[in-house]
Motif scaffolding. Sequence first.
Motif, PDB file in Angstrom:
ATOM      1  N   ILE A  72      25.945  38.442  70.748  1.00 27.08           N
ATOM      2  CA  ILE A  72      25.024  39.199  71.603  1.00 27.08           C
ATOM      3  C   ILE A  72      25.476  39.141  73.059  1.00 27.08           C
ATOM      4  CG2 ILE A  72      22.986  39.196  70.121  1.00 27.08           C
ATOM      5  CD1 ILE A  72      21.837  36.967  71.720  1.00 27.08           C
ATOM      6  N   TYR A  73      26.128  38.054  73.444  1.00 32.62           N
ATOM      7  CA  TYR A  73      26.596  37.995  74.838  1.00 32.62           C
ATOM      8  C   TYR A  73      27.625  39.093  75.083  1.00 32.62           C
ATOM      9  CZ  TYR A  73      29.274  36.693  78.889  1.00 32.62           C
ATOM     10  OH  TYR A  73      29.935  36.751  80.076  1.00 32.62           O
ATOM     11  N   PHE A  74      28.655  39.167  74.211  1.00 32.10           N
ATOM     12  CA  PHE A  74      29.712  40.166  74.422  1.00 32.10           C
ATOM     13  C   PHE A  74      29.162  41.578  74.326  1.00 32.10           C
ATOM     14  CE2 PHE A  74      32.789  36.752  72.976  1.00 32.10           C
ATOM     15  CZ  PHE A  74      33.278  36.545  74.250  1.00 32.10           C
ATOM     16  N   LEU A  75      28.284  41.790  73.336  1.00 30.94           N
ATOM     17  CA  LEU A  75      27.789  43.151  73.150  1.00 30.94           C
ATOM     18  C   LEU A  75      26.929  43.609  74.309  1.00 30.94           C
ATOM     19  CD1 LEU A  75      26.981  43.323  69.368  1.00 30.94           C
ATOM     20  CD2 LEU A  75      28.765  44.520  70.601  1.00 30.94           C
ATOM     21  N   SER A  76      26.146  42.690  74.882  1.00 31.85           N
ATOM     22  CA  SER A  76      25.229  43.164  75.916  1.00 31.85           C
ATOM     23  C   SER A  76      25.853  43.131  77.306  1.00 31.85           C
ATOM     24  CB  SER A  76      23.928  42.359  75.888  1.00 31.85           C
ATOM     25  OG  SER A  76      24.212  40.994  75.907  1.00 31.85           O
ATOM     26  N   PHE A  77      26.721  42.171  77.569  1.00 29.52           N
ATOM     27  CA  PHE A  77      27.196  42.061  78.953  1.00 29.52           C
ATOM     28  C   PHE A  77      28.579  42.645  79.179  1.00 29.52           C
ATOM     29  CE2 PHE A  77      23.913  38.791  78.965  1.00 29.52           C
ATOM     30  CZ  PHE A  77      23.246  39.155  80.123  1.00 29.52           C
ATOM     31  N   CYS A  78      29.414  42.687  78.133  1.00 25.58           N
ATOM     32  CA  CYS A  78      30.775  43.151  78.343  1.00 25.58           C
ATOM     33  C   CYS A  78      30.921  44.587  77.844  1.00 25.58           C
ATOM     34  CB  CYS A  78      31.754  42.236  77.622  1.00 25.58           C
ATOM     35  SG  CYS A  78      31.577  40.553  78.176  1.00 25.58           S
ATOM     36  N   GLY A  79      32.105  45.118  78.012  1.00 23.94           N
ATOM     37  CA  GLY A  79      32.392  46.453  77.519  1.00 23.94           C
ATOM     38  C   GLY A  79      31.722  47.527  78.356  1.00 23.94           C
ATOM     39  N   GLU A  80      31.585  48.695  77.731  1.00 20.30           N
ATOM     40  CA  GLU A  80      31.002  49.840  78.426  1.00 20.30           C
ATOM     41  C   GLU A  80      29.508  49.919  78.156  1.00 20.30           C
ATOM     42  OE1 GLU A  80      32.750  52.185  80.318  1.00 20.30           O
ATOM     43  OE2 GLU A  80      34.290  50.622  80.174  1.00 20.30           O
ATOM     44  N   ALA A  81      28.775  50.519  79.106  1.00 17.93           N
ATOM     45  CA  ALA A  81      27.344  50.761  78.886  1.00 17.93           C
ATOM     46  C   ALA A  81      27.206  51.783  77.768  1.00 17.93           C
ATOM     47  CB  ALA A  81      26.695  51.274  80.161  1.00 17.93           C
ATOM     48  N   LYS A  82      26.373  51.467  76.769  1.00 13.70           N
ATOM     49  CA  LYS A  82      26.301  52.335  75.596  1.00 13.70           C
ATOM     50  C   LYS A  82      25.069  53.225  75.570  1.00 13.70           C
ATOM     51  CE  LYS A  82      28.742  48.887  72.890  1.00 13.70           C
ATOM     52  NZ  LYS A  82      28.361  47.690  73.689  1.00 13.70           N
ATOM     53  N   SER A  83      24.241  53.160  76.613  1.00 16.95           N
ATOM     54  CA  SER A  83      23.081  54.050  76.635  1.00 16.95           C
ATOM     55  C   SER A  83      22.705  54.342  78.075  1.00 16.95           C
ATOM     56  CB  SER A  83      21.895  53.401  75.910  1.00 16.95           C
ATOM     57  OG  SER A  83      21.430  52.323  76.692  1.00 16.95           O
ATOM     58  N   ILE A 135      20.881  45.553  70.662  1.00 16.71           N
ATOM     59  CA  ILE A 135      22.080  45.110  71.378  1.00 16.71           C
ATOM     60  C   ILE A 135      23.159  46.194  71.405  1.00 16.71           C
ATOM     61  CG2 ILE A 135      21.887  42.600  71.277  1.00 16.71           C
ATOM     62  CD1 ILE A 135      23.390  42.614  68.703  1.00 16.71           C
ATOM     63  N   TRP A 136      23.076  47.140  70.499  1.00 17.14           N
ATOM     64  CA  TRP A 136      24.080  48.217  70.517  1.00 17.14           C
ATOM     65  C   TRP A 136      23.768  49.263  71.584  1.00 17.14           C
ATOM     66  CZ3 TRP A 136      28.313  47.070  67.966  1.00 17.14           C
ATOM     67  CH2 TRP A 136      28.230  46.139  66.928  1.00 17.14           C
ATOM     68  N   GLN A 137      22.581  49.175  72.182  1.00 18.08           N
ATOM     69  CA  GLN A 137      22.220  50.074  73.279  1.00 18.08           C
ATOM     70  C   GLN A 137      22.623  49.489  74.626  1.00 18.08           C
ATOM     71  OE1 GLN A 137      20.053  53.080  72.932  1.00 18.08           O
ATOM     72  NE2 GLN A 137      20.906  52.853  70.886  1.00 18.08           N
ATOM     73  N   MET A 138      23.106  48.248  74.638  1.00 21.70           N
ATOM     74  CA  MET A 138      23.386  47.572  75.908  1.00 21.70           C
ATOM     75  C   MET A 138      24.870  47.714  76.249  1.00 21.70           C
ATOM     76  SD  MET A 138      20.996  44.374  75.142  1.00 21.70           S
ATOM     77  CE  MET A 138      19.278  44.629  74.790  1.00 21.70           C
ATOM     78  N   GLY A 139      25.419  46.685  76.804  1.00 15.34           N
ATOM     79  CA  GLY A 139      26.840  46.730  77.149  1.00 15.34           C
ATOM     80  C   GLY A 139      27.041  46.929  78.633  1.00 15.34           C
ATOM     81  N   GLY A 140      28.051  46.237  79.162  1.00 16.92           N
ATOM     82  CA  GLY A 140      28.417  46.412  80.556  1.00 16.92           C
ATOM     83  C   GLY A 140      27.385  45.933  81.561  1.00 16.92           C
ATOM     84  N   LEU A 141      26.504  45.042  81.114  1.00 15.72           N
ATOM     85  CA  LEU A 141      25.442  44.612  82.036  1.00 15.72           C
ATOM     86  C   LEU A 141      25.911  43.521  82.996  1.00 15.72           C
ATOM     87  CD1 LEU A 141      22.460  44.518  79.532  1.00 15.72           C
ATOM     88  CD2 LEU A 141      22.930  46.250  81.238  1.00 15.72           C
TER      89      LEU A 141
END
Lengths: 108, 648
Positions: free
Chosen positions: B465-476, B397-403
């Motif tokens: 997991i919702y916030f980490l994967s869908f919100c914020g900046e893309a982390k990878s 999940i730390w590789q996701m973000g901003g989806l």
Amino acid sequence: MLSIIQEPGLTYWLLLSTVLFSIGLYGFFTRTNAIGILISVELMLNAAAISFVSFNNFAVTGDLDGQIMTMFIIAVAAAEVVIGMAIFIQIFSKQRHLNVTKMNELSR
Amino acid sequence: MNTYGFFLTNIWLILLIPLLSFIIVGLFIGPKNKKLAGIFATTSIFVCAALAYGATFEYLSLFPLGAEHPVIVPWSVQWMPYLENLTATLGIMVDPLSLLLMMIITTVSSMVHLYSIGYMHGDPGYSRFFTVLNLFTLSMLGLVVAPNILQMFVFWELVGASSFFLIGFYYTKASAVAASKKAFIVTRFADLGFLLGILILSYEAYHLFSLEAFAHLSSYNAFDFNFLNHPEVINALSTADGALLTFALVLLFIGAAGKSAMFPLHIWLPDAMEGPTPVSALIHAATMVVAGVYLVGRLFPLFGSSEVALNVVTYVGAFTCVFAAVIACTQNDIKRVLAFSTLSQLGYMMLSLGVASPLHKLGYLASNFHLMTHAFFKALLFLGAGSIIHAVHSNDIWQMGGLRKKLPVTHITFLMATIAIAGIPPFSGFYSKDEILAAALVNNPIVFIIGLFVAALTAFYMFRIYFLSFCGEAKSDGAKQAKESSISMLIPLIFLSVLSVVSGWFPFEKFFLSEALVHNTPSWLPIVASGSGLLGVLLAYLFYFKKTTYANSVKNGFGPLHTVIQNKFYIDAVYLFVVHKIIFRFIAAPIAWIDRHIVDATMDKTAYVTKESGLVLKKIQTGNIHTYTMMFLLGGLVLFLLLLGVGF
């Protein structure tokens, strides 16, 4: 019929049988050829057959057991020759000899 | 008695169709035409779904909502006749519980089949995947429609086998192979308990037939659920030997706990995520793992007669519930979070069954209600996670973000499922959790508090997991280049998201019970229940959306405890220790020694003696025919002389 030549009794027939048997036995131990051994065996069988018919003729009256036994011996001897010869042919075609003293490969 | 309509009369089709499809796809279509294999397998499951819904409507038209709902067996054949009254039939039992499960299984299975057409596209094992998925659906349907406990056991093993095939689907990966073996061995260990439970229970039940009082029940068999759940039978069994009945029920519960991954037999489920994601959605979230809950629910009247057995169910469920939820908060693999979430929710269902009683059926009802809602939203969560993994090519999940922008459909559907599992009205999870909490409050306040705490935790880790994967900046890079999945993957997501909302409005109580339940729930309960969910959401929002440093400071505040939790309380290490250091060293090693030095050695020494004596004796066999005849002759002579001495 000349009286010198007597009708042979039981003793003579048994003597013949013994002589025949001894010749067979001697041949059996001295021969190394499988066919020679087979012939010797035949001699011994016939010696036994002679003693059977002799006893049937002289010792027993009104019974045919000895003769029947002789028939069996003849039949068995014939069958034995057939099987024995068939085996010898096979051995000969493989080994090119019928020397029984050399047929001891399993013991090696 | 043939008053049933088309669907109930031909209910056996629901088993025959997946069986035929399994054979046809596996043997004939699969090796030749991959594309057709997927479509054929999917179509047959859709037909099954239609049959299940048709049967339900027919059942409800015969016995309308709110009326008495009898158990009927529209089709059965004799299968294993042991003795009179001890005969196992192969049949289909129809009652609200089995109809509910049939609908859930066929719905989720058809959605997962459809989803897999897109998800598994291009996989070398494409047709093998659909073949085993069909086998699984067949076995699971056979399990829930079983009219007797023996048929249930046979199909129970079959679902275990298909689960084994599917976890180890990527059999070139060592971790997948290890996970499938682990799942198989752990559940098999639990199934031993199940089998022993069946033996004790049917032995006891069979002996009732010799009693005068049971003459009017002589048309039943000792294996039948109808017989085991009969009030007179329960009464007779619990008065005859209550302790033995409790023992048998606890053994049955061990089987159920293995399949439903209750603590301490839960270790296989997180590892089972090695299988393809649709498999995790279907087998390890929605259907197979609820088989344990179903078993307890199916024998609920019997369980209700033993307070000890119910307490075991309650506390094992409650412990698993809180234990798994705590672990879920610390995991970084999206599928593992969902797996621990499944464990936790299964614990919820179990504790709900445990706090119910024959007089107070709310917990029983709530458990099955939650089973249904959970099946839909958890399948959706897994399918959504699959869609994310498909796009990002990572589980972390730390590789996701901003989806949110890149996967709009996945985002919306995932969010709906997350709200549903968090228990926020009017989504389905709220209704079922509310009922569970209401049942717990009446019967067991401690369990109620645990339930409330877990509800908050659930909301927290799911929104994490919702916030980490869908919100914020893309982390990878993977997350930056993510693209929305194909249409065949999106349709199931949309369909299941609708179900995750509306399944809470299903008239569940009337479907299950004829008499109305007495609701003496305090009016503050729904507010507290949804409030605890909202609290969890708020915490997740503060920790993972606002980008505050709270998360790290809390993590550091817990220090070593966090490490322990992240390592799943070292349960796996304990198992490894027990297996390697104790079982291998103190049980397996002596047995191996005995095998090598006593069992094998006996054989080896016998062979050795035979060989050596043969070597010695072979010298007698010269192969010289003259020696033999001489011996024969001498022997004959000796015999002759002996006879001469004796007789002549």
